[in-house]
Design a protein around this motif. Structure first.
Motif, PDB file in Angstrom:
ATOM      1  N   LEU A 176      73.192 -36.168  24.868  1.00  0.00           N
ATOM      2  CA  LEU A 176      73.579 -37.335  25.665  1.00  0.00           C
ATOM      3  C   LEU A 176      74.109 -38.421  24.733  1.00  0.00           C
ATOM      4  O   LEU A 176      73.480 -38.725  23.721  1.00  0.00           O
ATOM      5  CB  LEU A 176      72.389 -37.863  26.456  1.00  0.00           C
ATOM      6  CG  LEU A 176      71.693 -36.873  27.385  1.00  0.00           C
ATOM      7  CD1 LEU A 176      70.508 -37.539  28.070  1.00  0.00           C
ATOM      8  CD2 LEU A 176      72.664 -36.332  28.419  1.00  0.00           C
ATOM      9  N   SER A 190      77.752 -46.189  30.099  1.00  0.00           N
ATOM     10  CA  SER A 190      78.099 -44.799  30.368  1.00  0.00           C
ATOM     11  C   SER A 190      77.235 -43.893  29.512  1.00  0.00           C
ATOM     12  O   SER A 190      76.845 -44.263  28.403  1.00  0.00           O
ATOM     13  CB  SER A 190      79.568 -44.536  30.024  1.00  0.00           C
ATOM     14  OG  SER A 190      80.426 -45.354  30.769  1.00  0.00           O
ATOM     15  N   CYS A 191      76.975 -42.724  30.023  1.00  0.00           N
ATOM     16  CA  CYS A 191      76.217 -41.727  29.269  1.00  0.00           C
ATOM     17  C   CYS A 191      76.841 -40.369  29.590  1.00  0.00           C
ATOM     18  O   CYS A 191      76.774 -39.913  30.736  1.00  0.00           O
ATOM     19  CB  CYS A 191      74.754 -41.759  29.656  1.00  0.00           C
ATOM     20  SG  CYS A 191      73.754 -40.482  28.849  1.00  0.00           S
ATOM     21  N   THR A 192      77.423 -39.760  28.590  1.00  0.00           N
ATOM     22  CA  THR A 192      78.114 -38.499  28.774  1.00  0.00           C
ATOM     23  C   THR A 192      77.288 -37.349  28.193  1.00  0.00           C
ATOM     24  O   THR A 192      76.795 -37.435  27.066  1.00  0.00           O
ATOM     25  CB  THR A 192      79.485 -38.535  28.094  1.00  0.00           C
ATOM     26  OG1 THR A 192      80.266 -39.570  28.697  1.00  0.00           O
ATOM     27  CG2 THR A 192      80.213 -37.206  28.246  1.00  0.00           C
ATOM     28  N   ARG A 235      77.584 -41.306  39.198  1.00  0.00           N
ATOM     29  CA  ARG A 235      77.927 -40.258  38.237  1.00  0.00           C
ATOM     30  C   ARG A 235      79.203 -39.547  38.652  1.00  0.00           C
ATOM     31  O   ARG A 235      79.606 -39.576  39.813  1.00  0.00           O
ATOM     32  CB  ARG A 235      76.752 -39.275  38.102  1.00  0.00           C
ATOM     33  CG  ARG A 235      76.471 -38.438  39.360  1.00  0.00           C
ATOM     34  CD  ARG A 235      77.061 -37.096  39.208  1.00  0.00           C
ATOM     35  NE  ARG A 235      76.638 -36.139  40.212  1.00  0.00           N
ATOM     36  CZ  ARG A 235      77.289 -35.014  40.466  1.00  0.00           C
ATOM     37  NH1 ARG A 235      78.407 -34.727  39.795  1.00  0.00           N
ATOM     38  NH2 ARG A 235      76.835 -34.161  41.378  1.00  0.00           N
ATOM     39  N   ASN A 273      80.272 -35.148  34.361  1.00  0.00           N
ATOM     40  CA  ASN A 273      79.264 -35.014  33.316  1.00  0.00           C
ATOM     41  C   ASN A 273      78.867 -36.358  32.718  1.00  0.00           C
ATOM     42  O   ASN A 273      78.339 -36.412  31.612  1.00  0.00           O
ATOM     43  CB  ASN A 273      79.760 -34.083  32.203  1.00  0.00           C
ATOM     44  CG  ASN A 273      80.927 -34.664  31.442  1.00  0.00           C
ATOM     45  OD1 ASN A 273      81.645 -35.511  31.964  1.00  0.00           O
ATOM     46  ND2 ASN A 273      81.128 -34.239  30.209  1.00  0.00           N
ATOM     47  N   THR A 274      79.119 -37.434  33.466  1.00  0.00           N
ATOM     48  CA  THR A 274      78.797 -38.776  32.980  1.00  0.00           C
ATOM     49  C   THR A 274      78.027 -39.545  34.039  1.00  0.00           C
ATOM     50  O   THR A 274      78.371 -39.485  35.217  1.00  0.00           O
ATOM     51  CB  THR A 274      80.081 -39.538  32.614  1.00  0.00           C
ATOM     52  OG1 THR A 274      80.778 -38.818  31.588  1.00  0.00           O
ATOM     53  CG2 THR A 274      79.761 -40.935  32.118  1.00  0.00           C
ATOM     54  N   TYR A 294      76.735 -43.426  35.040  1.00  0.00           N
ATOM     55  CA  TYR A 294      77.101 -44.815  34.799  1.00  0.00           C
ATOM     56  C   TYR A 294      76.005 -45.739  35.310  1.00  0.00           C
ATOM     57  O   TYR A 294      75.284 -45.412  36.257  1.00  0.00           O
ATOM     58  CB  TYR A 294      78.403 -45.157  35.528  1.00  0.00           C
ATOM     59  CG  TYR A 294      79.554 -44.268  35.172  1.00  0.00           C
ATOM     60  CD1 TYR A 294      79.858 -43.158  35.957  1.00  0.00           C
ATOM     61  CD2 TYR A 294      80.345 -44.527  34.058  1.00  0.00           C
ATOM     62  CE1 TYR A 294      80.917 -42.326  35.638  1.00  0.00           C
ATOM     63  CE2 TYR A 294      81.414 -43.703  33.731  1.00  0.00           C
ATOM     64  CZ  TYR A 294      81.687 -42.598  34.523  1.00  0.00           C
ATOM     65  OH  TYR A 294      82.733 -41.783  34.205  1.00  0.00           O
ATOM     66  N   CYS A 308      69.786 -43.542  28.183  1.00  0.00           N
ATOM     67  CA  CYS A 308      69.913 -42.568  29.259  1.00  0.00           C
ATOM     68  C   CYS A 308      69.040 -41.368  28.915  1.00  0.00           C
ATOM     69  O   CYS A 308      68.761 -41.105  27.743  1.00  0.00           O
ATOM     70  CB  CYS A 308      71.362 -42.143  29.459  1.00  0.00           C
ATOM     71  SG  CYS A 308      72.159 -41.437  28.012  1.00  0.00           S
TER      72      CYS A 308
END
Length: 120
Positions: free
Chosen positions: A3, A20-22, A71, A74-75, A77, A93
């Motif tokens: 992540l 954001s977290c991808t 979301r 694959n991210t 928010y 995250c």
């Protein structure tokens, strides 16, 4: 899966930020992605979470009505509006493979954290 969180910064009270977290790998519909934060001198606390498949969302009372989790493929928010100085923290995250929980210890995978600072 790894992540990667981003989007933190320094803002004034009342302003907005989007974190954001991808995820580097696949997130399954049964998984839950959450946001936590740790303010200086305090314990890590739950902020928000989203069930990946059905997109049900959950919020801590302290951010309800101001923060929105969402979301895409694959991210995940975290849209943060009307920020307050008490929102200042490192935001993390996290992925929970078992289901919804507001307990940090129930999450299996964590991002590196992104600093949010809100000045008054």
């Amino acid at each position: 899966v790894q992540l990667q969180a981003s989007g933190g910064g320094l803002v004034q009270a009342g302003e907005s930020l989007t974190l954001s977290c991808t995820a580097s790998g696949r997130i399954f519909s049964s998984h839950v992605m959450g946001w936590f934060r740790r303010a200086p001198g305090k314990e890590r606390e739950f902020v928000s979470a989203i069930r990946w498949g059905v997109r049900n969302t959950y919020y801590a009372d302290s951010v309800k009505g101001r923060f929105t989790i969402s979301r895409d493929a694959n991210t995940v928010y975290l849209q943060m509006n009307n920020l307050k100085p008490e929102d200042t923290a490192v935001y993390y995250c996290a992925l929970n493979m078992e289901g919804l929980s507001s307990v940090a210890g129930d999450y299996d995978l964590w991002g590196q954290g992104t600093q949010v600072t809100v000045s008054s």
